[in-house]
Enzyme design. Structure first.
Site: not given
Length: 408
Positions: A194, A378, A348
């Site tokens: 991320s 995610h 995601d």
């Protein structure tokens, strides 16, 4: 008498707590999108509700001025017990003023080990050394590497560019002291998920011209956040309500990290915060035409560009800084980056960041090993070793990363 007076207060608190829980559950079922391909829908619903419950209570405490939402969520996360790994030596250190955690295999080695600098995710809101402890332990153990995890400063007290500066400072100090930790200077890897993946990318780009330090051997980017300009790519529309990263929470992290007013949300989502000439300049890298056709299915509709809002542009133009958007760095920089292992997840919100950066690297001749998780979302990597909340996809991500590092 005091007990009798406390009873109504306790009853009110209990009713309020139940009400908050019910609101979170109802909100989840009304808004969350759980794609069938993910599998284990009950697990994901439970995980998402628990996370939303923490965030909601954090928002309540923030309104009451007791503490900020990020502080509350991280406090609760850090209450989780740490699993023991007897074959690893784990030390909490400080590089300057920045906390780091060092993971080293206890077994002796006749050769220098690979080194992994790990920058955790969480949008500078969530995430800590504790929440990424198991991931770092597995990376160290299964690749026989020395892992250094960085606890960069985060929101609410510290926003851009503090996390970037912290990670750069730790990276430089580590690269200068590799012999102290038995690390092979030819096998140093930067890794992150991320926002941590974005930080890893920035580290590589910022050090590309530095001849005084050992060269970074490779970059491992797990559903990385790589650009802050465009919220109109296909994955934003397709996965806007898929846990664990919804569009609304991503925008909250974006605006808080960049110190931009959240009131610009509708303007930014229409692309009206940047001039047409900016969009034309970066279309060659950001445009949906750079994505394979299979990623533009599932109901993708192109969002027309809104007319420029000058006030929004003045406040948001820092998204054009490559320190916020490494995806738009110059070709001259990107072409000299080390080889990459990129992990993307189909469900995601940030999926297209990885796909677009993969294409940029490949077009410029940088070797890329790409793994796409068709059932991934995610944050799935964090479910590693989480018992009931474990998703098999997390192990496949770990195995892909381990295999890549072992092959260096």
């Amino acid at each position: 008498m005091a007990v009798l007076l406390l009873l109504p207060v306790l009853a009110t608190a209990c009713v309020f707590s139940v009400g908050v829980g019910l609101w979170v559950v109802c909100s989840h079922f009304l808004t969350a999108d759980i794609p069938a391909a993910i599998g284990h829908p009950v697990k994901l619903r439970v995980f998402h509700c628990l996370l939303q419950l923490l965030v909601t209570w954090g928002m309540i405490f923030e309104k009451l001025r007791l503490c900020s939402m990020p502080q509350f969520v991280r406090f609760v996360h850090d209450l989780m017990p740490l699993k023991k790994y007897p074959d690893l030596e784990i030390k909490d250190l400080r590089f300057g003023t920045i906390p780091v955690r060092l993971y080293q295999p206890k077994a002796s080695s006749n050769t220098l080990r690979p080194g992994i600098l790990f920058y955790h995710g969480g949008g500078a809101v969530l995430g800590s050394l504790r929440t990424y402890h198991d991931i770092c332990c597995h990376l160290s153990k299964e690749t026989d590497s020395v892992v250094l995890a960085v606890e960069y400063r985060r929101l609410p007290k510290h926003s851009f560019p503090v996390p970037v500066k912290d990670c750069m400072a730790v990276t430089v100090l580590f690269l200068k002291s590799l012999n102290m930790y038995g690390v092979d200077p030819a096998r140093v890897v930067v890794c992150g998920d991320s926002i941590g993946g974005g930080l890893a990318t920035l580290i590589c780009q910022n050090l590309v011209d530095n001849s005084d330090l050992p060269k970074i051997r490779a970059q491992v980017l797990i559903y990385a956040a790589l650009q802050a300009l465009d919220f109109r790519t296909p994955s934003y529309g397709q996965n806007m309500n898929v846990p664990l990263l919804s569009l609304s929470f991503a925008f909250y992290c974006w605006s808080a990290y960049l110190n931009i007013s959240p009131s610009w949300k509708s303007t930014v989502l229409k692309g009206a915060h940047l001039p047409v000439e900016v969009w034309e300049k970066y279309r060659k890298w950001l445009g949906a035409e750079n994505l394979q056709e299979r990623f533009k299915k599932r109901g993708y509709r192109q969002i027309p560009l809104g007319p420029l809002n000058e006030a929004a542009y003045l406040e948001t133009n820092l998204v054009l800084d490559v320190q916020n958007s490494p995806l738009i760095a110059d070709d001259e920089v990107v072409s000299r980056l080390p080889e990459a292992c990129i992990v993307s997840c189909e469900y995601d919100l940030l999926r297209d960041h990885s796909l677009l950066y993969k294409k940029r690297l490949e077009d410029l001749g940088v070797p890329v090993t790409w793994h796409h998780m068709e059932d991934g979302f995610h944050g799935v990597f964090n479910t590693l070793d989480m018992g009931f909340l474990y998703f098999p996809c997390s192990t496949r991500i770990l195995n892909a990363v381990v295999h890549f590092i072992e092959g260096l």
